[in-house]
Design an enzyme around this catalytic site. Structure first.
Site, PDB file in Angstrom:
ATOM      1  N   GLY A 249       0.821  -1.209   0.000  1.00  0.00           N
ATOM      2  CA  GLY A 249       0.000   0.000   0.000  1.00  0.00           C
ATOM      3  C   GLY A 249       0.855   1.259   0.000  1.00  0.00           C
ATOM      4  N   THR A 478       3.321  -6.365   6.113  1.00  0.00           N
ATOM      5  CA  THR A 478       4.242  -5.902   7.156  1.00  0.00           C
ATOM      6  C   THR A 478       4.413  -6.896   8.294  1.00  0.00           C
ATOM      7  OG1 THR A 478       2.367  -4.742   8.113  1.00  0.00           O
ATOM      8  CG2 THR A 478       3.818  -3.471   6.698  1.00  0.00           C
ATOM      9  N   ARG A 638      10.538  -1.126  21.920  1.00  0.00           N
ATOM     10  CA  ARG A 638      10.615  -2.579  22.078  1.00  0.00           C
ATOM     11  C   ARG A 638      10.196  -3.259  20.785  1.00  0.00           C
ATOM     12  NH1 ARG A 638       6.722  -6.361  25.833  1.00  0.00           N
ATOM     13  NH2 ARG A 638       7.924  -8.301  25.672  1.00  0.00           N
ATOM     14  N   ASN A 641       8.876  -8.348  16.800  1.00  0.00           N
ATOM     15  CA  ASN A 641       9.363  -9.503  16.045  1.00  0.00           C
ATOM     16  C   ASN A 641      10.634  -9.078  15.326  1.00  0.00           C
ATOM     17  OD1 ASN A 641       9.786 -11.240  13.623  1.00  0.00           O
ATOM     18  ND2 ASN A 641       7.933 -12.257  14.309  1.00  0.00           N
ATOM     19  N   THR A 644      10.440  -9.507  11.272  1.00  0.00           N
ATOM     20  CA  THR A 644       9.604  -8.573  10.517  1.00  0.00           C
ATOM     21  C   THR A 644      10.098  -7.136  10.677  1.00  0.00           C
ATOM     22  OG1 THR A 644       8.029  -8.423  12.367  1.00  0.00           O
ATOM     23  CG2 THR A 644       7.568 -10.051  10.659  1.00  0.00           C
ATOM     24  N   GLN A 648      11.077  -4.681   7.611  1.00  0.00           N
ATOM     25  CA  GLN A 648      10.499  -3.357   7.406  1.00  0.00           C
ATOM     26  C   GLN A 648      11.580  -2.291   7.250  1.00  0.00           C
ATOM     27  OE1 GLN A 648       6.947  -2.029   7.306  1.00  0.00           O
ATOM     28  NE2 GLN A 648       7.307  -3.978   6.304  1.00  0.00           N
ATOM     29  N   GLU A 715       8.108   3.254   8.466  1.00  0.00           N
ATOM     30  CA  GLU A 715       8.504   4.400   7.656  1.00  0.00           C
ATOM     31  C   GLU A 715       9.857   5.002   8.005  1.00  0.00           C
ATOM     32  OE1 GLU A 715       4.549   6.739   6.584  1.00  0.00           O
ATOM     33  OE2 GLU A 715       4.352   5.592   8.430  1.00  0.00           O
TER      34      GLU A 715
END
Length: 749
Positions: A249, A478, A638, A641, A644, A648, A715
Site C-alpha cells: 500500500g 508488514t 521494544r 518480532n 519482521t 520493514q 517508515e
C-alpha cells in the site's frame, strides 16, 4: 521466555507462498461483471460528448456509465475546486461532498488528466478493457495550471492540522543569523513520485438490497466504510468492507479513491456484482502521488558547529480538487537544538490528481533537504558530519520543550559509524577511489514520529482450546498477523500455534488506518488488553469452580503457561484452559478491550530515531552510481518480532535508494500526464541494484508510549537515506546535487 520479540516465521507465510492468500481481486462471486475506468486525456475542461452507442453494442458489454446516466448520489459530489488565482471558493458547507477528491461522474467537469470520466462494464475483463479503449470521449479543453513556477506566484497557506502547523517560529531568527559566522543558504527539490505496489487498487462491489459488500484493497476498511456510506447517504452499518490481504500500500491505499465508489455505483446500476481493477497505467493520476516539493533552507552556525539559527520554507504542489500538504518541515522542527528556528509550508495549486501520503510523507522529503544542508554546513565548518549532529543533539523536544519518551540516537550514531568504519573516511571530496571508480561515504539522521490512535480488539477461547483474536486492522505485508499473534500468545499464556488472528473486516472491532507507522502501537495494546482480560476471566472461572484444581486460590497466585492455568506455588495444581470452557457449558469465552492513548503526548515527545551510513561507487566516465553497502542503526522502542522489524527497515532503506537515485514521475507538463506510467519506465530498485544492507536495532525501552513500549518501524527506514546518498555522491565527486533523483547526467554535468 516471552514470545514477543522473537523472530518467528510469519503465520500467514504458508498461505502466501502457496497462493492460498486471497487478495481483493481474487474473490469469486456469482454473476460477477468486470468494469474498467476510462480516464480523461485533458488536464482541465468539460466533457462535450461521449459516443457510447458503438461501445454498448460490442460483445459482452453490459453498460457504459457516464455523467449522463450514472446513479445520482445522495450528497452532491460535484467538486468545489479552488479558484484559478489560488483563492479558496466558499461553497455551502452543508452541500460539501463527503470527500472532495472523489470524481464520481456527477457532472461534466474535468480537473486533471487521468480523471475517471466513464466506466465500462462487461461480462469479462477482456471485453471491458477492449470496450473502454474504444470509448470516444470528446472534451472542450480549458486553460490549465501546469506550470509549478507560475503556480508559486499565488501560494496558499494550508489548513493547520494537529502536529502539522503551517508556520512555526522561536527565537529571533534575523538577529541570530547576523551573529552566525558560518552560513548556508540552499534550495532542494524532490519530484512527483508514484506508488507502485505489486497489487494495484482493486474493488469488488456487491449489493444485497440496501446493503453493500466491498472487497477492497485498502489500508483503512473503516475509512472506506464511512466514505462510501456517506457517498450513498446510507448508514455505515449498511456497508461491509473486507480486506484480509493487501499486496502493498505504502500510503496510496490509505484513502478512499473514486474507483471504489464507482464500482459500487456500477454494481447498483446493473444489479449484479462488479469487479474493478486498475491497470498499472491507471495507478498514475486518480489514486494520489507524492507531490513536488521545493525546500529553501538557511542555516547559521558558530565555529563550534552549534546552530544559531535555522529556517526551512517548503512549497509543495497540490490539486484544485482538494488540498494535500507534504509536511517537510516536521523533521526540522524536532531534530536539532537551535535557539532560533522558523518554518513555513505553502501550497502551489496545479491541475493534477490530488496528492496523498507516500511512505514517510514529509519526513522522507524533508529529511533529504535538512540532512543535505547539515552535510553542506559540516564542509563549510571543516567538521565531521557526525560530530556536527552531536554538537546539535536535542536532549529534549526543541519544539514543545518536552522530554523524549526515549531516545537512543547517540547510540545509533556510535553503532552505525563503528560498523561502517567511518573513522577510516578521508573527508576530502574525490579523495577515495577503488581503481578508477570514485568512492564516496555519506551519512544522515533518520527519524519518524511514534504515532498511536484508539483501537479495539476481542479475544475468545473456543472449546477446542484454540483462541481467536479479532481486530479490524490490516496486514500490508508488514507482518501484522504474526505480531498480533505473538502479543496475544504472550498475554494469554498460550502457544502461537493455538492462536488465530482475524483482521481486515468492518464486522470486527474497529482499528485505525494502517498508516503513519501506528498499527503495532495502536492495535497491539488493544490485543494485549483483550487477551489479558480473557486470561483473567478464565482464572476467575477456575477459582470459582469447586471442581477445579485451582478452586479457592487467589487469582494473583495463578499463572498461564502453554494453554494451562498453573499455581505458582504448587505447579502440580493446574487446569487446561479448554477444560474450563468445557465445564462452563462449552460456549466460547470472550473478552474485549478498547485501548486509547492517554495524556502521554502532553508529557513526552515521542519519536523513533536512527543513523544511516552509505557508500557509493561512481564511474567517472559515464556517471553510473552503485551503492555497494548501507549500514543503519535504529532505536524503535521494544521490538515485537526481530525478523519482521528487520524486513520493514530493510524495505524502507531500499525505498530510500529508489527515492535518491531513481524515482520520478516524468510529466508532460503541456498536458499534465505521466509519460512513464508503467514499471518499465518508472524506475525502482531491483535485486541487482541492492548491495549489502547491515541493520542494527538498538535495545530501547519506552514505557511511556504504550504498555508494550512499541514504536512503529514501517517508515523510519526511508528517512535520511536519500540525503546520505546525496552526501556520499558529493564526497565522491565534489558535486553537490540538490535535486532528486540523482541520475548520471547530473553527476557528469
Amino acid at each position: 521466555m516471552s514470545i514477543v520479540g522473537q523472530g518467528i516465521d510469519r503465520v500467514d507465510g504458508h498461505l502466501k507462498v502457496t497462493g492460498a492468500a486471497t487478495y481483493s481481486a481474487e474473490h469469486r462471486l456469482p454473476q460477477m461483471a468486470h468494469a474498467m475506468m476510462v480516464l480523461s486525456t485533458i488536464p482541465k475542461g468539460r466533457i462535450a460528448s461521449i459516443d457510447s452507442a458503438a461501445v454498448e453494442a460490442m460483445p459482452g458489454v453490459i453498460a457504459v456509465m457516464t455523467h449522463r446516466n450514472a446513479p445520482r448520489l445522495a450528497l452532491p459530489q460535484g467538486s468545489q475546486p479552488k479558484k484559478e488565482g489560488g483563492e479558496q471558493s466558499k461553497p455551502d458547507q452543508k452541500k460539501q461532498p463527503p470527500n472532495p477528491k472523489l470524481t464520481l461522474l456527477q457532472d461534466d467537469m474535468v480537473w486533471y488528466n487521468a480523471q475517471p470520466v466513464a466506466v465500462v462494464v462487461a461480462d469479462t475483463f477482456e471485453h471491458a478493457r477492449d470496450a473502454a479503449r474504444r470509448l470516444q470521449v470528446h472534451c472542450r479543453a480549458e486553460r490549465a495550471q501546469l506550470d509549478f513556477a507560475q503556480a508559486k506566484k499565488t501560494l496558499r497557506r494550508p489548513e493547520p492540522q494537529p502536529e502539522r502547523p503551517s508556520d512555526t517560529g522561536r527565537g529571533n531568527f534575523a538577529r541570530s543569523m547576523e551573529r552566525a559566522p558560518t552560513r548556508l543558504d540552499a534550495t532542494y527539490s524532490t519530484p512527483m513520485e508514484n506508488h507502485n505496489p505489486i497489487e494495484p487498487h482493486a474493488t469488488i462491489a456487491h449489493w444485497s438490497g440496501d446493503k453493500l459488500a466491498l472487497y477492497d484493497s485498502t489500508q483503512n476498511v473503516s475509512g472506506v466504510q464511512r466514505t462510501v456510506a456517506s457517498s450513498f447517504g446510507i448508514a455505515p452499518e449498511q456497508v461491509r468492507v473486507i480486506c484480509p490481504f493487501v499486496g502493498g500500500g505504502f500510503g496510496c491505499k490509505g484513502s478512499t479513491w473514486s474507483h471504489v465508489v464507482l464500482a459500487a455505483m456500477a454494481a447498483k446500476m446493473i444489479g449484479r456484482p462488479v469487479k474493478l481493477v486498475l491497470e498499472r497505467t491507471q495507478m498514475f493520476g486518480p489514486v494520489g502521488a507524492r507531490p513536488l516539493t521545493e525546500q529553501h533552507l538557511v542555516l547559521g552556525a558558530a565555529k563550534s558547529g552549534k546552530l544559531a539559527a535555522l529556517r526551512h520554507d517548503t512549497i509543495s504542489s497540490t490539486a484544485f480538487l482538494d488540498d494535500f500538504a507534504e509536511p517537510c518541515t516536521a523533521v526540522t522542527r524536532k531534530l536539532y537544538a537551535s535557539d532560533s528556528l522558523q518554518t513555513s509550508q505553502r501550497l502551489a495549486t496545479l491541475n493534477v490528481g490530488v496528492p496523498t501520503y507516500m511512505r514517510a510523507p514529509g519526513e522522507s522529503s524533508g529529511s533529504f533537504a535538512l540532512e543535505s544542508a547539515m552535510d553542506e554546513l559540516a564542509y563549510k565548518l571543516d567538521m565531521d558530519p557526525v560530530q556536527l549532529r552531536l554538537a546539535n543533539y536535542a536532549e529534549k523536544d526543541p519544539e514543545k520543550d518536552l522530554p523524549w519518551s526515549s531516545k537512543s540516537l547517540r547510540e545509533c550514531y556510535r553503532v552505525a559509524a563503528e560498523r561502517f568504519g567511518w573513522n577510516r573516511r578521508n573527508p576530502k571530496p574525490g579523495s577515495m577511489r577503488k581503481g578508477r571508480t570514485l568512492v564516496g561515504w555519506g551519512m544522515a539522521t533518520a527519524t519518524y514520529p511514534a504515532n498511536r490512535k484508539n483501537a479495539k480488539a476481542m479475544a475468545s477461547l473456543l472449546p477446542d482450546g484454540t483462541a481467536v483474536v479479532r481486530s479490524g486492522s490490516h496486514d500490508l505485508g508488514t507482518g501484522t498477523y504474526t505480531v498480533m499473534t505473538q502479543i496475544a500468545a504472550d498475554a494469554l499464556g498460550m502457544p502461537v500455534s493455538k492462536i488465530r488472528f482475524h483482521l481486515g473486516d468492518t464486522m470486527l472491532p474497529e482499528a485505525p488506518v494502517s498508516g503513519g507507522s501506528q498499527t503495532v502501537a495502536s492495535v497491539g495494546p488493544a490485543v494485549h488488553q483483550a487477551a489479558r482480560a480473557l486470561r483473567e476471566k478464565l482464572i476467575g472461572m477456575a477459582v470459582a469452580d469447586s471442581a477445579s484444581p485451582l478452586h479457592g486460590m487467589a487469582a494473583g497466585d495463578i499463572d498461564a503457561v502453554d494453554g494451562w492455568l498453573v499455581s505458582r506455588a504448587a505447579p502440580a495444581r493446574r487446569q487446561e484452559m479448554a477444560a474450563i470452557v468445557a465445564r462452563a457449558g462449552g460456549q466460547p469465552v470472550s473478552a474485549d478491550a478498547n485501548a486509547e492513548p492517554g495524556d502521554e503526548k502532553k508529557r513526552y515527545a515521542m519519536h523513533a530515531f536512527g543513523a544511516v551510513f552509505v557508500e557509493v561507487h561512481i564511474d567517472p566516465d559515464v556517471g553510473t552510481i552503485r551503492v555497494p553497502r548501507i549500514v543503519g542503526a535504529y532505536g524503535v522502542g521494544r521490538v515485537m518480532n526481530r525478523k519482521t522489524t528487520h524486513s520493514q527497515l530493510m524495505g524502507g532503506i531500499v525505498w530510500g535508494m529508489g527515492m535518491g537515485l531513481m524515482e520520478k514521475t516524468e510529466m508532460d507538463w503541456r498536458f499534465g500526464r505521466a509519460v512513464n506510467a508503467n514499471l518499465a519506465d518508472y524506475h525502482v530498485p531491483v535485486n541487482a541494484d541492492i548491495g549489502a544492507i547491515d541493520i542494527t536495532i538498538v535495545d530501547e525501552e519506552d514505557k511511556q508510549i504504550n504498555e508494550l513500549g512499541a514504536k512503529g518501524v514501517g517508515e523510519i527506514g526511508i528517512t535520511g537515506v536519500a540525503a546520505a546518498i546525496a552526501n556520499a555522491v558529493y564526497h565522491a565527486t565534489g558535486k553537490r546535487i540538490r535535486d532528486l533523483p540523482i541520475t548520471p547526467d547530473k553527476v557528469l554535468v
